[in-house]
Scaffold this motif. Structure first.
Motif, PDB file in Angstrom:
ATOM      1  N   PRO A   1      -3.845  -1.334   9.335  1.00 46.40           N
ATOM      2  CA  PRO A   1      -3.405  -2.853   9.023  1.00 46.40           C
ATOM      3  C   PRO A   1      -4.022  -4.073   9.618  1.00 46.40           C
ATOM      4  CG  PRO A   1      -1.437  -1.113   8.923  1.00 46.40           C
ATOM      5  CD  PRO A   1      -2.954  -0.663   9.612  1.00 46.40           C
ATOM      6  N   SER A   2      -4.348  -5.160   8.874  1.00 46.82           N
ATOM      7  CA  SER A   2      -4.636  -6.310   9.795  1.00 46.82           C
ATOM      8  C   SER A   2      -3.643  -6.942  10.668  1.00 46.82           C
ATOM      9  CB  SER A   2      -4.802  -7.356   8.923  1.00 46.82           C
ATOM     10  OG  SER A   2      -5.351  -8.567   9.403  1.00 46.82           O
ATOM     11  N   SER A   3      -4.039  -7.352  11.870  1.00 49.47           N
ATOM     12  CA  SER A   3      -3.092  -7.791  12.742  1.00 49.47           C
ATOM     13  C   SER A   3      -2.839  -9.361  12.398  1.00 49.47           C
ATOM     14  CB  SER A   3      -3.660  -8.047  14.178  1.00 49.47           C
ATOM     15  OG  SER A   3      -4.646  -8.562  14.263  1.00 49.47           O
ATOM     16  N   ASP A   4      -3.226 -10.179  11.189  1.00 53.06           N
ATOM     17  CA  ASP A   4      -3.231 -11.375  10.995  1.00 53.06           C
ATOM     18  C   ASP A   4      -1.831 -11.437   9.802  1.00 53.06           C
ATOM     19  OD1 ASP A   4      -5.405 -11.883  12.569  1.00 53.06           O
ATOM     20  OD2 ASP A   4      -6.755 -11.735  10.819  1.00 53.06           O
ATOM     21  N   SER A   5      -1.341 -10.484   9.555  1.00 52.23           N
ATOM     22  CA  SER A   5      -0.467 -10.659   8.583  1.00 52.23           C
ATOM     23  C   SER A   5       0.711  -9.387   8.457  1.00 52.23           C
ATOM     24  CB  SER A   5      -0.822 -10.966   7.126  1.00 52.23           C
ATOM     25  OG  SER A   5      -1.751  -9.713   6.716  1.00 52.23           O
ATOM     26  N   PRO A   6       1.800  -9.486   7.937  1.00 46.83           N
ATOM     27  CA  PRO A   6       2.379  -8.202   8.115  1.00 46.83           C
ATOM     28  C   PRO A   6       1.997  -7.167   7.192  1.00 46.83           C
ATOM     29  CG  PRO A   6       3.928  -9.970   7.942  1.00 46.83           C
ATOM     30  CD  PRO A   6       2.708 -10.501   7.777  1.00 46.83           C
ATOM     31  N   TYR A   7       2.126  -6.014   7.159  1.00 47.28           N
ATOM     32  CA  TYR A   7       1.601  -4.666   6.349  1.00 47.28           C
ATOM     33  C   TYR A   7       2.407  -4.458   5.122  1.00 47.28           C
ATOM     34  CZ  TYR A   7       0.096  -0.125   5.317  1.00 47.28           C
ATOM     35  OH  TYR A   7      -0.583   0.832   4.661  1.00 47.28           O
ATOM     36  N   PHE A   8       2.013  -4.975   3.791  1.00 46.89           N
ATOM     37  CA  PHE A   8       2.847  -4.444   2.860  1.00 46.89           C
ATOM     38  C   PHE A   8       1.511  -3.780   1.683  1.00 46.89           C
ATOM     39  CE2 PHE A   8       5.001  -8.369   4.216  1.00 46.89           C
ATOM     40  CZ  PHE A   8       6.187  -7.687   4.338  1.00 46.89           C
ATOM     41  N   ILE A   9       2.060  -3.073   0.968  1.00 45.25           N
ATOM     42  CA  ILE A   9       1.399  -2.204  -0.104  1.00 45.25           C
ATOM     43  C   ILE A   9       1.702  -3.111  -1.414  1.00 45.25           C
ATOM     44  CG2 ILE A   9       0.779  -0.343  -1.376  1.00 45.25           C
ATOM     45  CD1 ILE A   9       0.027   0.050   1.350  1.00 45.25           C
ATOM     46  N   GLU A  10       0.571  -3.503  -2.023  1.00 45.05           N
ATOM     47  CA  GLU A  10       0.641  -4.232  -3.314  1.00 45.05           C
ATOM     48  C   GLU A  10       1.466  -5.214  -3.322  1.00 45.05           C
ATOM     49  OE1 GLU A  10       0.724  -0.809  -5.924  1.00 45.05           O
ATOM     50  OE2 GLU A  10      -1.485  -0.766  -6.158  1.00 45.05           O
ATOM     51  N   ASP A  11       2.617  -5.224  -4.175  1.00 44.18           N
ATOM     52  CA  ASP A  11       3.359  -6.254  -4.570  1.00 44.18           C
ATOM     53  C   ASP A  11       4.723  -6.105  -3.573  1.00 44.18           C
ATOM     54  OD1 ASP A  11       4.484  -4.161  -5.591  1.00 44.18           O
ATOM     55  OD2 ASP A  11       4.752  -5.283  -7.727  1.00 44.18           O
ATOM     56  N   ASN A  12       4.621  -5.430  -2.594  1.00 43.63           N
ATOM     57  CA  ASN A  12       6.017  -5.419  -1.804  1.00 43.63           C
ATOM     58  C   ASN A  12       5.997  -6.429  -0.816  1.00 43.63           C
ATOM     59  OD1 ASN A  12       7.292  -2.403  -2.035  1.00 43.63           O
ATOM     60  ND2 ASN A  12       5.127  -2.301  -2.507  1.00 43.63           N
ATOM     61  N   ASN A  13       5.273  -7.404  -0.523  1.00 39.80           N
ATOM     62  CA  ASN A  13       5.588  -8.417   0.207  1.00 39.80           C
ATOM     63  C   ASN A  13       6.378  -9.281  -0.299  1.00 39.80           C
ATOM     64  OD1 ASN A  13       5.427 -10.888   1.948  1.00 39.80           O
ATOM     65  ND2 ASN A  13       2.924 -10.901   2.024  1.00 39.80           N
ATOM     66  N   PRO A  14       7.837  -9.620   0.327  1.00 37.60           N
ATOM     67  CA  PRO A  14       8.696 -10.443   0.010  1.00 37.60           C
ATOM     68  C   PRO A  14       8.572 -11.902   0.125  1.00 37.60           C
ATOM     69  CG  PRO A  14       9.473  -9.531   1.957  1.00 37.60           C
ATOM     70  CD  PRO A  14       8.104  -8.992   1.807  1.00 37.60           C
TER      71      PRO A  14
ATOM     72  N   TYR B   1       0.951   8.847  12.729  1.00 37.85           N
ATOM     73  CA  TYR B   1       1.605   7.469  12.760  1.00 37.85           C
ATOM     74  C   TYR B   1       1.923   6.913  11.464  1.00 37.85           C
ATOM     75  CZ  TYR B   1      -0.737   6.912  17.308  1.00 37.85           C
ATOM     76  OH  TYR B   1      -0.972   6.965  18.536  1.00 37.85           O
ATOM     77  N   HIS B   2       2.976   6.063  11.564  1.00 36.81           N
ATOM     78  CA  HIS B   2       3.644   5.708  10.351  1.00 36.81           C
ATOM     79  C   HIS B   2       4.076   4.078  10.838  1.00 36.81           C
ATOM     80  CE1 HIS B   2       3.622   8.935   7.519  1.00 36.81           C
ATOM     81  NE2 HIS B   2       3.921   9.679   8.579  1.00 36.81           N
ATOM     82  N   VAL B   3       4.023   3.313   9.842  1.00 34.26           N
ATOM     83  CA  VAL B   3       4.749   1.900  10.128  1.00 34.26           C
ATOM     84  C   VAL B   3       6.169   2.010   9.594  1.00 34.26           C
ATOM     85  CG1 VAL B   3       4.280  -0.692   9.575  1.00 34.26           C
ATOM     86  CG2 VAL B   3       2.223   0.842   9.665  1.00 34.26           C
ATOM     87  N   TYR B   4       6.836   1.631  10.405  1.00 38.09           N
ATOM     88  CA  TYR B   4       8.319   1.331  10.133  1.00 38.09           C
ATOM     89  C   TYR B   4       8.553  -0.212  10.505  1.00 38.09           C
ATOM     90  CZ  TYR B   4       7.986   6.392  11.141  1.00 38.09           C
ATOM     91  OH  TYR B   4       7.710   7.628  11.249  1.00 38.09           O
TER      92      TYR B   4
ATOM     93  N   ASN C   1      -3.687  -2.339   2.224  1.00 38.42           N
ATOM     94  CA  ASN C   1      -2.813  -2.769   1.152  1.00 38.42           C
ATOM     95  C   ASN C   1      -2.991  -1.993  -0.351  1.00 38.42           C
ATOM     96  OD1 ASN C   1      -4.726  -4.134   0.344  1.00 38.42           O
ATOM     97  ND2 ASN C   1      -3.626  -5.911  -0.001  1.00 38.42           N
ATOM     98  N   GLU C   2      -3.880  -1.073  -0.347  1.00 40.74           N
ATOM     99  CA  GLU C   2      -4.469  -0.305  -1.492  1.00 40.74           C
ATOM    100  C   GLU C   2      -3.592   0.904  -1.621  1.00 40.74           C
ATOM    101  OE1 GLU C   2      -8.616  -2.705  -2.639  1.00 40.74           O
ATOM    102  OE2 GLU C   2      -8.382  -0.815  -1.975  1.00 40.74           O
ATOM    103  N   ASN C   3      -3.536   1.545  -2.786  1.00 43.57           N
ATOM    104  CA  ASN C   3      -3.081   2.718  -2.956  1.00 43.57           C
ATOM    105  C   ASN C   3      -4.055   3.823  -3.424  1.00 43.57           C
ATOM    106  OD1 ASN C   3      -0.338   2.732  -2.443  1.00 43.57           O
ATOM    107  ND2 ASN C   3       0.315   1.898  -4.280  1.00 43.57           N
ATOM    108  N   GLY C   4      -5.219   3.524  -3.780  1.00 41.76           N
ATOM    109  CA  GLY C   4      -6.066   4.639  -4.025  1.00 41.76           C
ATOM    110  C   GLY C   4      -7.373   3.878  -4.486  1.00 41.76           C
ATOM    111  N   SER C   5      -8.412   4.842  -5.140  1.00 44.13           N
ATOM    112  CA  SER C   5      -9.559   4.391  -5.304  1.00 44.13           C
ATOM    113  C   SER C   5     -10.293   5.109  -6.385  1.00 44.13           C
ATOM    114  CB  SER C   5     -10.639   4.330  -3.977  1.00 44.13           C
ATOM    115  OG  SER C   5     -12.021   4.066  -4.441  1.00 44.13           O
TER     116      SER C   5
END
Length: 392
Positions: free
Chosen positions: A120-133, A315-318, A54-58
């Protein structure tokens, strides 16, 4: 021997200039004229860093290269990339440094810094940063009947149906065939091909074969759907979507609702201008059609978003959140890219589909379109996951 002669000549000229009262500027000019040796600069080895999904960079710190020369006064500058200590984005950043001496001789070096996300973890949906609704007070819970990691050696027929000849058999010239479906190396694999012999079904001739995987469990309003997929390289499609069964409804609910999360092709044969990015986009739409009541609206709402490359390259997550009967949100690689309302209410249960088919707007190329390897002709699904909201 040449170096010794150069330094000897340099010493004599410099002595003459100084002895004769020459200025320092003149001496530097003479030195520049005599210096024909390039400076030396050495870059560090490539750097590879993995970050959370869920991170964008380092932030990356590295040893900044410094040029050296046979004479003093060499200048080093960065001409590409990012300086040490900056935040490097996901992907590969090439850093280039140039060393230039007073005579104008120069040498450069480069090295790559690659930032990759962990799976992405299989324990929760895949969202980047604050995109989790996720609403306050709620949590995402996996819907097992609509979730599959595809880690077995065969399709789970409790969860999925592999082609139903009594229903939709495909759009000519692509006929759905069970033999195109396999499961290996943690992927569901749908492989397009040319039929060994053309087949005529219901007076329609089919020359190619594709795949149609349908969930046995129906999805409901409020569910979040996601898949990690790599498209095939053929003119046929790679898709992830949902549709209802029209005859399951009654009255004005005898109609069709379709939720397309990703539709793309691997090879564009169409000459239509709108189709020229269909090999590199996430195509998402909400369809309302085949209504029995005139008061029920029909039409299509949606769009497409470029994925930053060719869909068959990686691969991409849709994903899509069927938030309500009047709103659907679409996500690409963990980021929301679109939110819209269907023409008619999406309040009917729908079934997940993973399909490789032919489109009438993207015709078969002259060579048949199946000249690539089996890998090139295959759509890969790493996993499909479905989530619903429950109280914490």
């Amino acid at each position: 021997m040449l170096k010794i002669q150069f330094y000897y000549l340099y010493a004599i000229v410099l002595f003459v200039v100084i002895a004769c009262g020459g200025s320092s500027d003149e001496s530097e000019e003479i030195i520049e004229q005599l210096d024909n040796e390039n400076p030396v600069i050495v870059c560090v080895d490539p750097i590879n860093i993995f970050i959370e999904a869920n991170e964008n960079g380092s932030i990356v710190n590295y040893t900044t290269p410094v040029g050296t020369d046979n004479l003093s006064g060499v200048v080093t500058e960065q001409t590409a990339g990012l300086p040490s200590g900056d935040v490097f984005p996901v992907g590969t950043t090439t850093n280039t440094f140039l060393a230039t001496d007073k005579a104008g001789n120069s040498t450069s070096c480069s090295f790559d810094i690659t930032i990759e996300r962990n799976a992405p973890s299989s324990d929760s949906p895949y969202f980047i940063e604050d995109n989790n609704p996720l609403p306050t007070g709620k949590k995402w819970v996996k819907v097992e009947g609509l979730t599959d990691e595809f880690n077995e050696n065969a399709l789970d027929e409790v969860k999925w149906k592999n082609t139903d000849p009594s229903k939709w058999i495909g759009r000519a010239p692509g006929l759905f065939k069970k033999n195109t479906v396999s499961q290996a190396e943690g992927n569901l694999q749908l492989t397009a091909n040319i039929l060994s012999e053309p087949e005529v079904v219901n007076d329609v001739t089919f020359t190619h074969e594709g795949s149609n995987i349908t969930s046995n469990t129906a999805a409901e309003v409020g569910y979040y759907f996601e898949c990690r997929m790599k498209a095939n390289k053929t003119f046929m499609s790679s898709t992830f979507w949902l549709i209802n069964v029209r005859n399951e409804g009654e009255g004005c609910d005898v109609r069709t609702t379709e939720l397309d999360i990703q539709e793309c092709v691997g090879q564009i044969t169409s000459t239509d201008s709108w189709a020229q990015t269909t090999d590199r986009h996430m195509g998402y739409h909400m369809h309302s059609r085949n209504t029995t009541c005139t008061e029920t609206p029909t039409g299509t709402v949606g769009g497409d978003t470029l994925i930053g490359g060719i869909a068959s390259e990686d691969y991409h997550v849709y994903a899509a959140w069927w938030k309500s009967s009047t709103e659907v949100q679409f996500f690409l690689d963990g980021k929301k890219v679109y939110s819209g309302s269907p023409e008619a209410e999406f309040n009917l249960k729908m079934y997940l589909r993973m399909v490789v088919e032919t489109y009438d707007w993207n015709p078969v190329p002259d060579d048949g379109g199946m000249t690539g390897s089996e890998e090139d002709r295959t759509t890969y699904y790493d996993w499909v996951r479905t989530w619903k909201l429950e109280d914490e």
